[in-house]
Design an enzyme around this catalytic site. Structure first.
Site, mmCIF file in Angstrom:
data_model
loop_
_atom_site.group_PDB
_atom_site.id
_atom_site.type_symbol
_atom_site.label_atom_id
_atom_site.label_comp_id
_atom_site.label_asym_id
_atom_site.label_seq_id
_atom_site.Cartn_x
_atom_site.Cartn_y
_atom_site.Cartn_z
ATOM 1 N N GLU A 186 -8.263 -52.082 -39.037
ATOM 2 C CA GLU A 186 -8.566 -50.937 -38.156
ATOM 3 C C GLU A 186 -8.606 -49.593 -38.915
ATOM 4 O O GLU A 186 -8.568 -48.540 -38.303
ATOM 5 C CB GLU A 186 -7.602 -50.788 -36.963
ATOM 6 C CG GLU A 186 -7.109 -52.025 -36.258
ATOM 7 C CD GLU A 186 -8.165 -53.045 -35.871
ATOM 8 O OE1 GLU A 186 -8.243 -54.047 -36.629
ATOM 9 O OE2 GLU A 186 -8.861 -52.892 -34.876
ATOM 10 N N TYR A 188 -6.323 -48.446 -41.173
ATOM 11 C CA TYR A 188 -5.023 -47.891 -41.540
ATOM 12 C C TYR A 188 -4.812 -47.965 -43.063
ATOM 13 O O TYR A 188 -5.697 -48.384 -43.809
ATOM 14 C CB TYR A 188 -3.907 -48.611 -40.773
ATOM 15 C CG TYR A 188 -3.940 -48.328 -39.282
ATOM 16 C CD1 TYR A 188 -3.801 -47.025 -38.807
ATOM 17 C CD2 TYR A 188 -4.113 -49.355 -38.349
ATOM 18 C CE1 TYR A 188 -3.842 -46.751 -37.439
ATOM 19 C CE2 TYR A 188 -4.143 -49.091 -36.979
ATOM 20 C CZ TYR A 188 -4.012 -47.782 -36.530
ATOM 21 O OH TYR A 188 -4.046 -47.510 -35.193
ATOM 22 N N HIS A 274 -11.005 -47.629 -36.675
ATOM 23 C CA HIS A 274 -11.036 -46.775 -35.476
ATOM 24 C C HIS A 274 -12.194 -45.783 -35.522
ATOM 25 O O HIS A 274 -12.692 -45.367 -34.484
ATOM 26 C CB HIS A 274 -9.709 -46.028 -35.312
ATOM 27 C CG HIS A 274 -8.604 -46.914 -34.804
ATOM 28 N ND1 HIS A 274 -8.768 -47.768 -33.734
ATOM 29 C CD2 HIS A 274 -7.330 -47.088 -35.214
ATOM 30 C CE1 HIS A 274 -7.643 -48.427 -33.512
ATOM 31 N NE2 HIS A 274 -6.756 -48.041 -34.402
ATOM 32 N N GLN A 361 -8.870 -48.648 -19.586
ATOM 33 C CA GLN A 361 -8.486 -47.455 -18.848
ATOM 34 C C GLN A 361 -6.978 -47.219 -18.772
ATOM 35 O O GLN A 361 -6.538 -46.076 -18.789
ATOM 36 C CB GLN A 361 -9.075 -47.511 -17.428
ATOM 37 C CG GLN A 361 -10.524 -47.095 -17.388
ATOM 38 C CD GLN A 361 -11.115 -47.220 -16.003
ATOM 39 O OE1 GLN A 361 -11.969 -48.060 -15.759
ATOM 40 N NE2 GLN A 361 -10.658 -46.408 -15.088
HETATM 41 P P1 NAP Z 1 -16.311 -37.417 -10.164
HETATM 42 O O1 NAP Z 1 -15.903 -37.888 -11.495
HETATM 43 O O2 NAP Z 1 -15.397 -36.530 -9.422
HETATM 44 O O3 NAP Z 1 -17.721 -36.697 -10.348
HETATM 45 C C1 NAP Z 1 -18.393 -36.103 -9.288
HETATM 46 C C2 NAP Z 1 -19.583 -35.308 -9.854
HETATM 47 O O4 NAP Z 1 -20.241 -34.676 -8.788
HETATM 48 C C3 NAP Z 1 -19.169 -34.249 -10.813
HETATM 49 O O5 NAP Z 1 -20.076 -34.303 -11.897
HETATM 50 C C4 NAP Z 1 -19.310 -32.942 -10.033
HETATM 51 O O6 NAP Z 1 -19.759 -32.043 -11.005
HETATM 52 C C5 NAP Z 1 -20.310 -33.278 -8.978
HETATM 53 N N1 NAP Z 1 -20.027 -32.677 -7.665
HETATM 54 C C6 NAP Z 1 -18.855 -32.699 -7.000
HETATM 55 N N2 NAP Z 1 -18.969 -32.088 -5.815
HETATM 56 C C7 NAP Z 1 -20.251 -31.685 -5.708
HETATM 57 C C8 NAP Z 1 -20.979 -30.993 -4.712
HETATM 58 N N3 NAP Z 1 -20.410 -30.602 -3.576
HETATM 59 N N4 NAP Z 1 -22.267 -30.736 -4.951
HETATM 60 C C9 NAP Z 1 -22.852 -31.114 -6.095
HETATM 61 N N5 NAP Z 1 -22.207 -31.770 -7.078
HETATM 62 C C10 NAP Z 1 -20.918 -32.045 -6.894
HETATM 63 O O7 NAP Z 1 -16.616 -38.597 -9.209
HETATM 64 P P2 NAP Z 1 -17.483 -39.904 -9.416
HETATM 65 O O8 NAP Z 1 -18.444 -39.826 -10.516
HETATM 66 O O9 NAP Z 1 -18.012 -40.129 -8.043
HETATM 67 O O10 NAP Z 1 -16.417 -40.971 -9.780
HETATM 68 C C11 NAP Z 1 -15.377 -41.302 -8.863
HETATM 69 C C12 NAP Z 1 -14.176 -41.798 -9.612
HETATM 70 O O11 NAP Z 1 -14.455 -43.044 -10.209
HETATM 71 C C13 NAP Z 1 -13.760 -40.860 -10.720
HETATM 72 O O12 NAP Z 1 -12.374 -40.720 -10.740
HETATM 73 C C14 NAP Z 1 -14.222 -41.554 -11.940
HETATM 74 O O13 NAP Z 1 -13.386 -41.257 -13.040
HETATM 75 C C15 NAP Z 1 -14.117 -43.003 -11.549
HETATM 76 N N6 NAP Z 1 -15.047 -43.778 -12.359
HETATM 77 C C16 NAP Z 1 -14.667 -44.071 -13.620
HETATM 78 C C17 NAP Z 1 -15.516 -44.752 -14.426
HETATM 79 C C18 NAP Z 1 -15.110 -45.117 -15.824
HETATM 80 O O14 NAP Z 1 -15.913 -45.599 -16.556
HETATM 81 N N7 NAP Z 1 -13.893 -44.908 -16.237
HETATM 82 C C19 NAP Z 1 -16.769 -45.127 -13.978
HETATM 83 C C20 NAP Z 1 -17.141 -44.809 -12.688
HETATM 84 C C21 NAP Z 1 -16.262 -44.108 -11.883
HETATM 85 P P3 NAP Z 1 -20.051 -30.525 -10.709
HETATM 86 O O15 NAP Z 1 -19.023 -30.099 -9.704
HETATM 87 O O16 NAP Z 1 -19.931 -29.850 -12.035
HETATM 88 O O17 NAP Z 1 -21.438 -30.471 -10.205
HETATM 89 FE FE1 SF4 Z 2 -6.500 -52.815 -20.603
HETATM 90 FE FE2 SF4 Z 2 -5.895 -54.025 -18.317
HETATM 91 FE FE3 SF4 Z 2 -8.308 -52.893 -18.639
HETATM 92 FE FE4 SF4 Z 2 -7.622 -55.142 -19.949
HETATM 93 S S1 SF4 Z 2 -7.875 -54.889 -17.736
HETATM 94 S S2 SF4 Z 2 -8.625 -53.378 -20.831
HETATM 95 S S3 SF4 Z 2 -5.474 -54.770 -20.379
HETATM 96 S S4 SF4 Z 2 -6.345 -51.840 -18.600
#
Ligand code: NAP
Ligand code: SF4
Length: 691
Positions: A186, A188, A274, A361
């Site tokens: 990785e 290191y 990494h 995550q």
């Molecule tokens: P989000 O992360 O809160 O994004 C919402 C987007 O909409 C932002 O870009 C915001 O940007 C915009 N927005 C918010 N209110 C608005 C309004 N009234 N008018 C216009 N634009 C507005 O929510 P999400 O994308 O729906 O995701 C939901 C949750 O799922 C989040 O917590 C996210 O982290 C999670 N998620 C995670 C992953 C991952 O890969 N880890 C993948 C999918 C979803 P602006 O306000 O700048 O316009």
């Molecule tokens: Fe990590 Fe759990 Fe997601 Fe697997 S499922 S990558 S262990 S958080």
């Protein structure tokens, strides 16, 4: 519910025939290893949990490892511990340098041994990856992922560092560990010696291959000398660095031969430093995608080889062994997701496994943010001492409304404790927002989460009422009502929002709405990025084609250093996409630490245009008119996809409140902002454990 409901999971929902360990004969074949016999071929790989530094860390780690050891892996390898101060990853890490440190380790080794397991301590010197001012390296070359430049080690420093490894290994033996893993991958410190790109020394530790391999070889030799023959030494070798100027395959084979001669018992596989810009463990990586790397060493050395990376279910593990790619397999994150992984595989019941979906995550993203690691699909991981799921003192009738991740976790946890639970779901299928996620490229592993929960519903005898929108009358006779009705997509206020070109992400991902060639995506959160990926990916199906994956990232197994001479294969985006957000910051900054760069790199390759600081002025037949900075422009697009966040759906909760009924709110219905499956499953599990 049918026992064979086809969810698209890689394995049947429940048994289709006989179910015995004979399904995985190679995985459960014992292995003679010097003076010990390993009972099977499954190694629980190293994961730093971030508990190591807490005062109550030893007790929490003991509980964590005890549960995993009881399931029966051949050997557990701990998270990395530095053999000296300079090698610590962070300033708060506790190295293993004196007998005073042993008290923190003994509870762990005792717990594992009481559970019938074996455990090895990983010795990890971070070298130039250390995030504290005392960092050292063979040459003073700053890592591209670090703001710090390391101090060059002197010859005397190097000798002392090797002795520190041997001393730490000896202390590990005193603490009761069955062995050590010498972390040589990785990127290191050990890698920094072996690869020419980080080792510019002209003394006996640099230059020729002999000189570059001297450091790891001497470490193994002195550790063996310090700890005797019965002690297990695993050496983790970086078999594919995936950085320009890294080691070649011939150099890797030579290193393996030398550490074998120096006394290692096992050689584990490391893939990618990494700082490498090729995904190696993310969900977009096909299962067992790097087993071919380990296979290149089979036959070249005599000690057993361990394959690693994205082996997350027994079938893939068995296949790796069957194809002669390795003698053992190492799984790390899958043991966070399910402590009983080995027991369930041994029993021939892989459908009962809570599968690691490679999201990173709650594990790696936490670790890199300095937070204790856990698991998105198993929030008990790392919290074994505080999140007990004990039988309920008084079984009650509980209604859970909504079968998204929060509702599924709450219902099955409560039912597993003896409550009589009814789970209501208005849609025809389980899963809520999980059904959207699994359509996204690289997120098909969510099918396994749905398969797991579907089985839990069956096993816990949760009553399921699918396709039924619960009413206050339905809920009248329950002792407790949990509302997990989720979210509704937010509609921003833009003139022309009712234009036929406007659709929501739910329309696209869930209902297959038609999307034109030219697209604007409003909102650039996790869902905006997912939708952009979905709409531009050439192959939006499950990632299972290893050859295509490797070519996509410019990896060529035929090349000595693994890099394709022609670089990554070109992308042909399916559509022209523009992403917009109102904030004036770079798009995608809030994505996961370990996976966000992959999303951003993919979309850049597909020429997705990113517009921050946008004000949405109007939508009409000409397209979307926006102001960005001083400029007003009309984006000529066929489809506008709203990914503008969500609002809680509390319709039923409000109806109950109006009728004077109390109910508990969880998941998106509780707080929609920042909601993801990690928080939903954690909240559902905690509530289910407390009812
Ligand atoms: P989000 O992360 O809160 O994004 C919402 C987007 O909409 C932002 O870009 C915001 O940007 C915009 N927005 C918010 N209110 C608005 C309004 N009234 N008018 C216009 N634009 C507005 O929510 P999400 O994308 O729906 O995701 C939901 C949750 O799922 C989040 O917590 C996210 O982290 C999670 N998620 C995670 C992953 C991952 O890969 N880890 C993948 C999918 C979803 P602006 O306000 O700048 O316009
Ligand atoms: Fe990590 Fe759990 Fe997601 Fe697997 S499922 S990558 S262990 S958080």
């Amino acid at each position: 519910m049918s026992a064979q409901t086809p969810l698209g999971s890689s394995i049947p929902l429940r048994p289709t025939g006989s179910s015995t360990a004979q399904h995985f004969p190679r995985l459960f074949e014992p292995l003679e290893l010097g003076r010990v016999t390993l009972p099977n071929r499954i190694i629980m790989g190293s994961m730093h949990l971030g508990l190591e530094e807490f005062d109550d860390g030893p007790a929490r780690l003991a509980a964590f490892y005890r549960e995993r050891a009881a399931s029966g892996p051949a050997l557990i390898i701990t998270g990395g511990v530095s053999p000296n101060e300079a090698g610590r990853l962070t300033a708060k890490e506790r190295p293993l340098t004196s007998e005073q440190d042993l008290a923190r380790h003994r509870p762990i080794t005792e717990a594992v041994h009481q559970a019938g397991g074996r455990i090895a301590l990983q010795l990890l010197h971070a070298g130039r990856y250390a995030a504290h001012p005392g960092l050292v390296a063979p040459s003073p070359i700053q890592a591209p992922i670090s703001p710090l430049t390391p101090r060059e080690l002197t010859d005397a420093d190097i000798e002392r560092t090797i002795d520190d490894y041997a001393h730490a290994a000896r202390l590990a033996l005193q603490a009761g560990y069955d062995g050590v893993e010498i972390m040589g991958s990785e990127g290191y410190l050990i890698n920094q010696f072996t690869a020419p790109v980080t080792n510019r020394r002209t003394d006996r530790w640099g230059g020729s291959l002999d000189n570059r391999l001297r450091f790891p070889t001497e470490i193994v030799r002195r550790v063996r000398e310090a700890c005797g023959e019965g002690f297990i030494i695993v050496t983790r070798v970086s078999m594919l660095d995936l950085v320009q100027g890294g080691s070649t395959v011939d150099e890797v084979i030579e290193l393996a031969r030398r550490v074998e001669s120096a006394g290692t018992n096992l050689i584990n596989t490391g893939i990618g430093w990494h700082e490498a810009r090729v995904p190696t463990i993310a969900a977009t990586v096909p299962r067992a995608a790097f087993a071919w790397v380990t296979k290149r060493l089979m036959g070249a050395i005599s000690v057993p080889l361990i394959a690693a990376n994205r082996i997350n279910m027994p079938a893939e593990a068995e296949q790796v062994l069957e194809e002669g790619a390795a003698h053992l397999v190492s799984l790390a994150r899958p043991f966070l997701a399910d402590p009983e992984f080995v027991a369930k595989a041994r029993a021939g019941t892989p459908w009962r496994i809570n599968t690691c979906i490679a999201c990173n995550q709650a594990c790696l993203d936490h670790a890199f943010a300095g937070k204790p690691a856990s698991c998105l699909v198993n929030p008990r991981a790392g919290r074994e001492t505080e999140l007990a799921i004990d039988p309920a003192l008084t079984p009650r009738r509980i209604a859970v409304v909504g079968s998204g991740p929060a509702g599924l976790a709450c219902a099955t946890t409560a039912a597993s404790r003896g409550h009589r639970v009814t789970l209501f779901e208005a849609a025809a299928d389980l899963g809520g927002q999980l059904n959207l996620a699994l359509k996204v490229p690289g997120k098909s592993e969510f099918r396994e989460t749905l398969r797991y929960f579907t089985n839990r519903i069956h096993e816990t005898e949760t009553e399921l009422r699918l396709g039924h929108r619960a009413t206050p009358e339905d809920l009248a006779d329950f002792d407790e009502v949990v509302i997990a009705t989720g979210v509704t997509p937010r509609s921003p206020e833009i003139p022309g929002l009712d234009h036929p070109s406007v659709v929501s992400y739910v329309d696209v991902l869930r209902h297959g709405a038609a999307v034109g060639e030219r697209v604007a995506i409003l909102g650039a959160g996790g869902i905006g990025f997912d939708v952009a990926d979905y709409l531009t990916d050439e192959h939006p199906a499950a990632p299972s084609d290893i050859g295509a994956f490797l070519a996509h990232w410019g990896v060529d197994p035929e090349q000595p250093d693994g890099f394709a001479a022609t670089g990554p294969s070109p992308d042909v985006p399916r559509r022209s996409v523009i992403m917009l957000q109102r904030k004036d910051t770079k798009l995608g900054v809030g994505l996961g630490k370990t996976t966000g760069w992959i999303h951003r790199a993919e979309l850049a390759r597909r020429d997705v245009l990113m517009i921050p600081g946008a004000e949405y002025l109007s939508i009409d037949d000409a397209g979307l008119t926006v102001r960005a900075g001083e400029q007003v422009r009309t984006l000529e697009v066929d489809t506008i996809v709203l990914c503008t966040g969500q609002d809680p759906d509390r319709t039923l909760f409000d109806e109950l409140a109006a009728a004077g009924r109390e109910a508990l709110l969880i998941g998106g219905a509780f707080i929609a902002g920042e909601l993801d499956a990690k928080r939903a499953i954690e909240q559902g599990t905690k509530l289910g454990a407390s009812l």
